[in-house]
Design a protein around this motif. Structure first.
Motif, short mmCIF file in Angstrom:
data_model
loop_
_atom_site.label_atom_id
_atom_site.label_comp_id
_atom_site.label_asym_id
_atom_site.label_seq_id
_atom_site.Cartn_x
_atom_site.Cartn_y
_atom_site.Cartn_z
N PRO A 185 -2.98 -3.34 -15.19
CA PRO A 185 -4.04 -3.06 -14.22
C PRO A 185 -5.38 -3.64 -14.66
O PRO A 185 -5.63 -3.80 -15.86
CB PRO A 185 -4.10 -1.53 -14.21
CG PRO A 185 -3.66 -1.13 -15.58
CD PRO A 185 -2.60 -2.13 -15.95
N ALA A 190 -2.80 4.76 -13.58
CA ALA A 190 -2.89 3.30 -13.68
C ALA A 190 -2.08 2.76 -14.86
O ALA A 190 -1.57 1.63 -14.79
CB ALA A 190 -4.35 2.87 -13.82
N SER A 200 -5.57 7.70 -17.81
CA SER A 200 -4.86 6.74 -16.95
C SER A 200 -3.35 6.84 -17.04
O SER A 200 -2.65 6.04 -16.42
CB SER A 200 -5.31 5.31 -17.32
OG SER A 200 -6.70 5.17 -17.15
#
Length: 337
Positions: free
Chosen positions: A143, A150, A176
């Motif tokens: 990402p 993510a 994340s």
């Protein structure tokens, strides 16, 4: 107002406390009453190294800070007096470092600071958190933005999890969705890395660190956030996944000896990072870091794995010396003290 300045390259003794007029914000600028000024290794290098020529005859140091908007210049609509904010890259292109009671910076360098976030946290974001964000978003196919989920399915190794960048990398990676492993040099730093949120902590001075990391990441780690590549290169190559990335953000040595064949076999990617070279990346990272703070994923203080070491503005030289001598934690100068 009071400000700290230096007029020559040298050791911390070149820092001086002076009186200045309170600056006025121009178009697109804001004036911030600084409550906490964060010190980073880049501040020490800029003050002490002839490799970094002085950009101004008189320099006010420190890029990072937390405070309150005091005034806004023409055209500024995103902020108003009384807003709590954190500032990044102060002094970069302007002689507006945060080691002073008030600073004026472009509004684009400022982000809102959540009401439940401390000014010390605001002063700890900037350079460390933006560097950590960049390191976590350079992997091929990975990402470019961080947010919950993510990094789902990704294993991140943070070298030096008790340092400021390492601390931010642990918190951002965990927020994340990554599995986070970190290396430290002893039990005190292990406790801090655990408090920061690392899932697994490995003492690189004991036992077989590579085997411990491989026990968690059988196929290897996806991303290594690396503070000391020359020292850690053998461990990095021993635990890196095929196609993995080593994101290098610091220079423990001017050179690194690389096993090219082993790196070829791993399809390894080495990404060297210098934060101030990409304004676009910094702006994106700042927005993601702001979201992480809003979600309560970022924190400083011993309970969050990064002790805060405070000094009054008049003792900025002592504060810089403490960081130079290896203080464990975030060194903060308080212009309100």
């Amino acid at each position: 107002m009071k400000a700290v300045v230096y007029r020559e390259i040298g050791d911390p003794s070149v820092l001086r406390l002076v009186e200045r007029d309170v600056p006025e914000p121009g178009p697109g600028e804001v004036r911030i009453r600084i409550h906490a000024s964060g010190i980073n290794p880049t501040d020490l290098r800029a003050r002490s190294s002839d490799m970094w020529p002085m950009p101004y005859p008189e320099v006010t140091p420190h890029h990072d800070g937390g405070g309150v908007i005091d005034a806004v210049g023409p055209g500024v609509e995103a902020f108003a007096p009384g807003d709590r904010v954190w500032v990044m890259t102060a002094g970069f292109g302007y002689n507006t470092g945060t080691a002073q009671e008030f600073t004026v910076v472009p509004a684009s360098w400022v982000r809102p600071l959540a009401e439940d976030a401390s000014f010390e946290l605001g002063a700890s974001l900037g350079v460390p958190a933006l560097t950590a964000h960049w390191a976590l978003t350079v992997a091929e196919g990975g990402p470019r933005r961080l947010a919950p989920k993510a990094l789902d399915g990704c294993t991140v190794l943070v070298a030096g999890g008790a340092g400021a960048v390492g601390h931010a990398a642990i918190q951002l990676a965990r927020w994340s969705g990554a599995t986070v492993i970190t290396t430290v040099s002893g039990p005190e730093k292990a406790a801090l890395a655990t408090a920061a949120g690392a899932h697994h902590v490995v003492n690189y001075r004991e036992g077989d660190p590579a085997a411990e990391i491989r026990a968690v990441a059988k196929d290897g780690v996806d991303v290594i956030v690396e503070v000391a590549v020359a020292k850690n290169i053998d461990l990095d190559l021993a635990v890196l996944k095929n196609g993995g990335t080593v994101a290098v953000y610091a220079d423990d040595s001017p050179t690194v000896e690389l096993d090219i064949l082993r790196s070829l076999q791993l399809n390894a990617r080495f990404q060297f990072l210098l934060l101030f070279t990409s304004a676009e990346r910094m702006a994106i990272a700042a927005d993601d870091v702001m979201a992480a703070v809003r979600d309560g994923a970022m924190g400083v203080g011993e309970e969050h794995g990064l002790p805060v070491i405070r000094f009054p503005l008049a003792e900025t030289a002592a504060a810089q010396l403490a960081l130079q001598n290896g203080a464990v934690g975030k060194v903060i100068v308080d212009p309100t003290a």
